[in-house]
Design an enzyme around this catalytic site. Structure first.
Site, PDB file in Angstrom:
ATOM      1  N   SER A  81       0.813  -1.230   0.000  1.00 57.88           N
ATOM      2  CA  SER A  81       0.000   0.000   0.000  1.00 57.88           C
ATOM      3  C   SER A  81       0.841   1.272   0.000  1.00 57.88           C
ATOM      4  O   SER A  81       0.290   2.369  -0.129  1.00 57.88           O
ATOM      5  CB  SER A  81      -0.891   0.011   1.244  1.00 57.88           C
ATOM      6  OG  SER A  81      -0.093  -0.144   2.412  1.00 57.88           O
TER       7      SER A  81
ATOM      8  N   GLY B 298       5.193   3.123  -0.285  1.00 54.98           N
ATOM      9  CA  GLY B 298       6.645   3.006  -0.445  1.00 54.98           C
ATOM     10  C   GLY B 298       7.073   1.979  -1.475  1.00 54.98           C
ATOM     11  O   GLY B 298       6.559   1.928  -2.604  1.00 54.98           O
TER      12      GLY B 298
ATOM     13  N   LYS C 109      -6.182  -3.824   5.968  1.00 59.27           N
ATOM     14  CA  LYS C 109      -7.544  -3.443   5.565  1.00 59.27           C
ATOM     15  C   LYS C 109      -7.694  -1.923   5.485  1.00 59.27           C
ATOM     16  O   LYS C 109      -8.231  -1.382   4.538  1.00 59.27           O
ATOM     17  CB  LYS C 109      -8.540  -4.030   6.577  1.00 59.27           C
ATOM     18  CG  LYS C 109      -9.934  -4.194   6.025  1.00 59.27           C
ATOM     19  CD  LYS C 109     -10.823  -4.964   6.968  1.00 59.27           C
ATOM     20  CE  LYS C 109     -10.541  -6.456   6.909  1.00 59.27           C
ATOM     21  NZ  LYS C 109     -11.137  -7.229   7.977  1.00 59.27           N
TER      22      LYS C 109
ATOM     23  N   ASP D 139      -3.022  -8.087   7.190  1.00 60.70           N
ATOM     24  CA  ASP D 139      -2.128  -7.601   8.243  1.00 60.70           C
ATOM     25  C   ASP D 139      -1.212  -8.790   8.511  1.00 60.70           C
ATOM     26  O   ASP D 139      -1.682  -9.855   8.935  1.00 60.70           O
ATOM     27  CB  ASP D 139      -2.947  -7.232   9.491  1.00 60.70           C
ATOM     28  CG  ASP D 139      -2.056  -6.728  10.617  1.00 60.70           C
ATOM     29  OD1 ASP D 139      -0.909  -7.216  10.737  1.00 60.70           O
ATOM     30  OD2 ASP D 139      -2.509  -5.864  11.376  1.00 60.70           O
TER      31      ASP D 139
ATOM     32  N   SER E 140      15.161  -7.055   3.203  1.00 60.59           N
ATOM     33  CA  SER E 140      15.933  -6.778   4.410  1.00 60.59           C
ATOM     34  C   SER E 140      16.338  -5.316   4.375  1.00 60.59           C
ATOM     35  O   SER E 140      15.536  -4.449   3.977  1.00 60.59           O
ATOM     36  CB  SER E 140      17.131  -7.723   4.475  1.00 60.59           C
ATOM     37  OG  SER E 140      17.917  -7.465   5.607  1.00 60.59           O
TER      38      SER E 140
ATOM     39  N   TYR F 131      15.153  -2.282  15.095  1.00 61.56           N
ATOM     40  CA  TYR F 131      15.030  -2.505  13.652  1.00 61.56           C
ATOM     41  C   TYR F 131      16.136  -3.449  13.172  1.00 61.56           C
ATOM     42  O   TYR F 131      15.869  -4.439  12.476  1.00 61.56           O
ATOM     43  CB  TYR F 131      15.114  -1.163  12.928  1.00 61.56           C
ATOM     44  CG  TYR F 131      14.988  -1.253  11.429  1.00 61.56           C
ATOM     45  CD1 TYR F 131      13.771  -1.591  10.832  1.00 61.56           C
ATOM     46  CD2 TYR F 131      16.077  -1.000  10.591  1.00 61.56           C
ATOM     47  CE1 TYR F 131      13.657  -1.676   9.452  1.00 61.56           C
ATOM     48  CE2 TYR F 131      15.968  -1.076   9.217  1.00 61.56           C
ATOM     49  CZ  TYR F 131      14.752  -1.414   8.649  1.00 61.56           C
ATOM     50  OH  TYR F 131      14.637  -1.494   7.287  1.00 61.56           O
TER      51      TYR F 131
ATOM     52  N   LYS G 192      15.967  -7.220  11.414  1.00 60.79           N
ATOM     53  CA  LYS G 192      16.507  -7.542  10.086  1.00 60.79           C
ATOM     54  C   LYS G 192      17.664  -8.543  10.182  1.00 60.79           C
ATOM     55  O   LYS G 192      17.831  -9.377   9.307  1.00 60.79           O
ATOM     56  CB  LYS G 192      16.950  -6.260   9.360  1.00 60.79           C
ATOM     57  CG  LYS G 192      15.799  -5.303   9.003  1.00 60.79           C
ATOM     58  CD  LYS G 192      14.804  -5.895   8.007  1.00 60.79           C
ATOM     59  CE  LYS G 192      13.773  -4.876   7.530  1.00 60.79           C
ATOM     60  NZ  LYS G 192      12.775  -5.409   6.609  1.00 60.79           N
TER      61      LYS G 192
HETATM   62  N1  LIG Z   1      12.702   3.203   3.077  1.00 64.33           N
HETATM   63  C1  LIG Z   1      13.931   2.809   3.326  1.00 64.33           C
HETATM   64  O1  LIG Z   1      14.854   3.641   3.356  1.00 64.33           O
HETATM   65  C2  LIG Z   1      14.243   1.335   3.534  1.00 64.33           C
HETATM   66  C3  LIG Z   1      15.571   0.991   3.639  1.00 64.33           C
HETATM   67  C4  LIG Z   1      15.884  -0.340   3.848  1.00 64.33           C
HETATM   68  C5  LIG Z   1      14.901  -1.296   3.942  1.00 64.33           C
HETATM   69  N2  LIG Z   1      13.604  -0.944   3.837  1.00 64.33           N
HETATM   70  C6  LIG Z   1      12.600  -2.014   3.959  1.00 64.33           C
HETATM   71  O2  LIG Z   1      11.731  -1.975   2.846  1.00 64.33           O
HETATM   72  C7  LIG Z   1      10.453  -2.488   3.211  1.00 64.33           C
HETATM   73  C8  LIG Z   1       9.398  -1.508   2.784  1.00 64.33           C
HETATM   74  O3  LIG Z   1       9.595  -0.309   3.485  1.00 64.33           O
HETATM   75  P1  LIG Z   1       9.171   1.112   2.901  1.00 64.33           P
HETATM   76  O4  LIG Z   1      10.374   1.938   2.861  1.00 64.33           O
HETATM   77  O5  LIG Z   1       8.377   0.938   1.670  1.00 64.33           O
HETATM   78  O6  LIG Z   1       8.274   1.596   4.124  1.00 64.33           O
HETATM   79  P2  LIG Z   1       6.810   2.256   4.154  1.00 64.33           P
HETATM   80  O7  LIG Z   1       6.667   3.250   3.068  1.00 64.33           O
HETATM   81  O8  LIG Z   1       6.625   2.676   5.561  1.00 64.33           O
HETATM   82  O9  LIG Z   1       5.860   1.028   3.813  1.00 64.33           O
HETATM   83  C9  LIG Z   1       5.746  -0.042   4.682  1.00 64.33           C
HETATM   84  C10 LIG Z   1       4.625  -0.935   4.206  1.00 64.33           C
HETATM   85  O10 LIG Z   1       4.502  -1.992   5.155  1.00 64.33           O
HETATM   86  C11 LIG Z   1       3.132  -2.044   5.544  1.00 64.33           C
HETATM   87  N3  LIG Z   1       2.937  -2.605   6.878  1.00 64.33           N
HETATM   88  C12 LIG Z   1       3.364  -2.162   8.074  1.00 64.33           C
HETATM   89  N4  LIG Z   1       2.918  -2.958   9.050  1.00 64.33           N
HETATM   90  C13 LIG Z   1       2.167  -3.930   8.449  1.00 64.33           C
HETATM   91  C14 LIG Z   1       1.437  -5.045   8.910  1.00 64.33           C
HETATM   92  N5  LIG Z   1       1.356  -5.348  10.213  1.00 64.33           N
HETATM   93  N6  LIG Z   1       0.813  -5.820   8.002  1.00 64.33           N
HETATM   94  C15 LIG Z   1       0.881  -5.552   6.684  1.00 64.33           C
HETATM   95  N7  LIG Z   1       1.527  -4.499   6.190  1.00 64.33           N
HETATM   96  C16 LIG Z   1       2.180  -3.696   7.069  1.00 64.33           C
HETATM   97  C17 LIG Z   1       2.655  -0.601   5.475  1.00 64.33           C
HETATM   98  O11 LIG Z   1       1.235  -0.608   5.464  1.00 64.33           O
HETATM   99  P3  LIG Z   1       0.374   0.666   5.915  1.00 64.33           P
HETATM  100  O12 LIG Z   1       0.363   1.545   4.709  1.00 64.33           O
HETATM  101  O13 LIG Z   1      -0.943   0.075   6.261  1.00 64.33           O
HETATM  102  O14 LIG Z   1       1.062   1.267   7.093  1.00 64.33           O
HETATM  103  C18 LIG Z   1       3.300  -0.187   4.153  1.00 64.33           C
HETATM  104  O15 LIG Z   1       2.558  -0.666   3.063  1.00 64.33           O
HETATM  105  C19 LIG Z   1      10.511  -2.717   4.727  1.00 64.33           C
HETATM  106  O16 LIG Z   1      10.711  -4.076   5.000  1.00 64.33           O
HETATM  107  C20 LIG Z   1      11.687  -1.875   5.165  1.00 64.33           C
HETATM  108  O17 LIG Z   1      12.289  -2.370   6.337  1.00 64.33           O
HETATM  109  C21 LIG Z   1      13.239   0.360   3.633  1.00 64.33           C
END
Ligand SMILES: NC(=O)c1ccc[n+]([C@@H]2O[C@H](COP(=O)([O-])OP(=O)(O)OC[C@H]3O[C@@H](n4cnc5c(N)ncnc54)[C@H](OP(=O)(O)O)[C@@H]3O)[C@@H](O)[C@H]2O)c1
Length: 318
Positions: free
Chosen positions: A19, A21, A43, A66, A144, A158, A162
């Site tokens: 949903s 990022g 949801k 979820d 990761s 965090y 990971k």
């Molecule tokens: N952004 C970075 O710089 C970065 C760097 C390294 C790794 N990552 C990894 O990349 C992945 C995606 O992160 P992102 O950057 O895209 O973060 P984000 O924009 O915060 O998106 C996180 C996603 O995870 C969902 N989520 C959170 N809790 C959940 C749950 N209990 N059940 C189902 N969905 C859930 C969120 O849903 P909602 O919209 O409902 O909250 C959102 O869709 C993560 O595993 C993160 O650790 C990100």
């Protein structure tokens, strides 16, 4: 309205946390392909698909998941097994990040972090594996982080989640190779996106980050600014990482670890070539204004302004 028959024999890809990022960027990329998709979101966030112009149909299923809900995990995999022969590619992307020094994390916050980033993806894997073993093929991609190869101050929970994901995924890589199931960890580093705003302070951390008299005030303020700066300057975006995930999905022999940004590659090399002691010393010295953290050289508390006599003139860099 979705029909109950799925039109093609294309692989079925299940994405969690689609949903926002990175997950949403991957969803946008995959809807333009022939894959059969199960795009999932909590949801309360399902509406974001429509807002983004992603509509459900016989090929693209939009489902509430979820990842912490055993009932929802079970229902999705059961539906995939019954209606389209199971999941061929699982992308465990959903994740959250707490910001907290170790001293400010409660047991519940620690559990929540591990539950979403580690325990729940492993449970989903456990559900899809029997189908993949039966077909003698499958792909599992766990998203990761550079935080899964190195730990930064204020990001202990965090990194713990990971590191756990990395360890379990490495075991899995060996375990399921006999069935031709390919397992990879995609490791993004700093990404230029709004996701940074989603980092959650723990309850105690939030108070400390706003209180210049708190012994950890400088840890929070320096690290938050530092990470925000690195994210703003990063060339990587959710879209570039989504492309790397798709390539990993489609490679004949994907590697176990795929560092997905410049800094992830850099730290992965640094960690391999430098003696551990030197590596940790260098990183500590590179922390922003680290001499102003904690009590300072004479035992006094940091002022919080970052402009005391103890403060580095030059801003530290990793
Ligand atoms: N952004 C970075 O710089 C970065 C760097 C390294 C790794 N990552 C990894 O990349 C992945 C995606 O992160 P992102 O950057 O895209 O973060 P984000 O924009 O915060 O998106 C996180 C996603 O995870 C969902 N989520 C959170 N809790 C959940 C749950 N209990 N059940 C189902 N969905 C859930 C969120 O849903 P909602 O919209 O409902 O909250 C959102 O869709 C993560 O595993 C993160 O650790 C990100």
């Amino acid at each position: 309205m979705e029909s109950s028959k799925v039109p093609t024999k294309a692989p079925v890809v299940l994405v969690t946390g689609a949903s926002a990022g990175l997950g949403l960027a991957l969803a946008r990329l995959l809807v333009r392909t022939d894959y059969r998709l199960i795009l999932t979101a909590r949801k309360s966030s399902l509406h974001r698909f429509a807002e983004d112009g992603i509509a459900g149909n016989a090929r693209i299923w939009l489902r509430a998941l979820d990842v912490t809900s055993a009932a929802e995990r079970g229902a999705i995999v059961e539906e995939a097994n019954e209606r389209c022969g199971g999941v061929d590619v699982l992308v465990n992307n959903a994740g959250i990040a707490y910001r907290s020094v170790v001293e400010h994390a409660s047991e519940e916050e620690g559990y929540n972090q591990m539950n979403i980033n580690f325990r729940s993806p492993m449970e989903l894997i456990r559900l899809v594996l029997p189908g993949m073993r039966e077909k003698r093929r499958g792909r599992i991609i766990n998203v990761s982080s550079v935080g899964g190869m190195m730990a930064m101050p204020t990001m202990a929970l965090y990194s713990a989640s990971k590191f756990a994901l990395e360890g379990a995924t490495e075991s899995l890589w060996y375990e399921v190779r006999p069935w031709n199931i390919k397992v990879s960890l995609v490791q993004p580093g700093f990404i230029r996106s709004d996701s940074f705003q989603n980092t959650v302070y723990t309850a105690k951390g939030s108070g400390a980050a706003q209180d210049p008299a708190n012994p950890y005030y400088q840890h929070y303020s320096q690290m938050a600014d530092f990470i925000a700066r690195l994210m703003r300057r990063s060339l990587a975006t959710p879209e570039t990482i989504a492309i790397k995930i798709r390539r990993t999905m489609e490679r004949k022999n994907p590697p176990l670890r795929v560092p997905a940004t410049f800094d992830a590659n850099f730290f992965s090399v640094l960690r391999r070539v430098l003696p551990r002691g030197v590596y940790h010393w260098m990183l500590f010295r590179g922390l922003p204004k680290v001499k102003s953290w904690g009590p300072g050289p004479n035992g006094e508390q940091s002022s919080g302004s970052g402009s005391s006599g103890m403060t580095d003139k030059k801003e530290g860099r990793f």
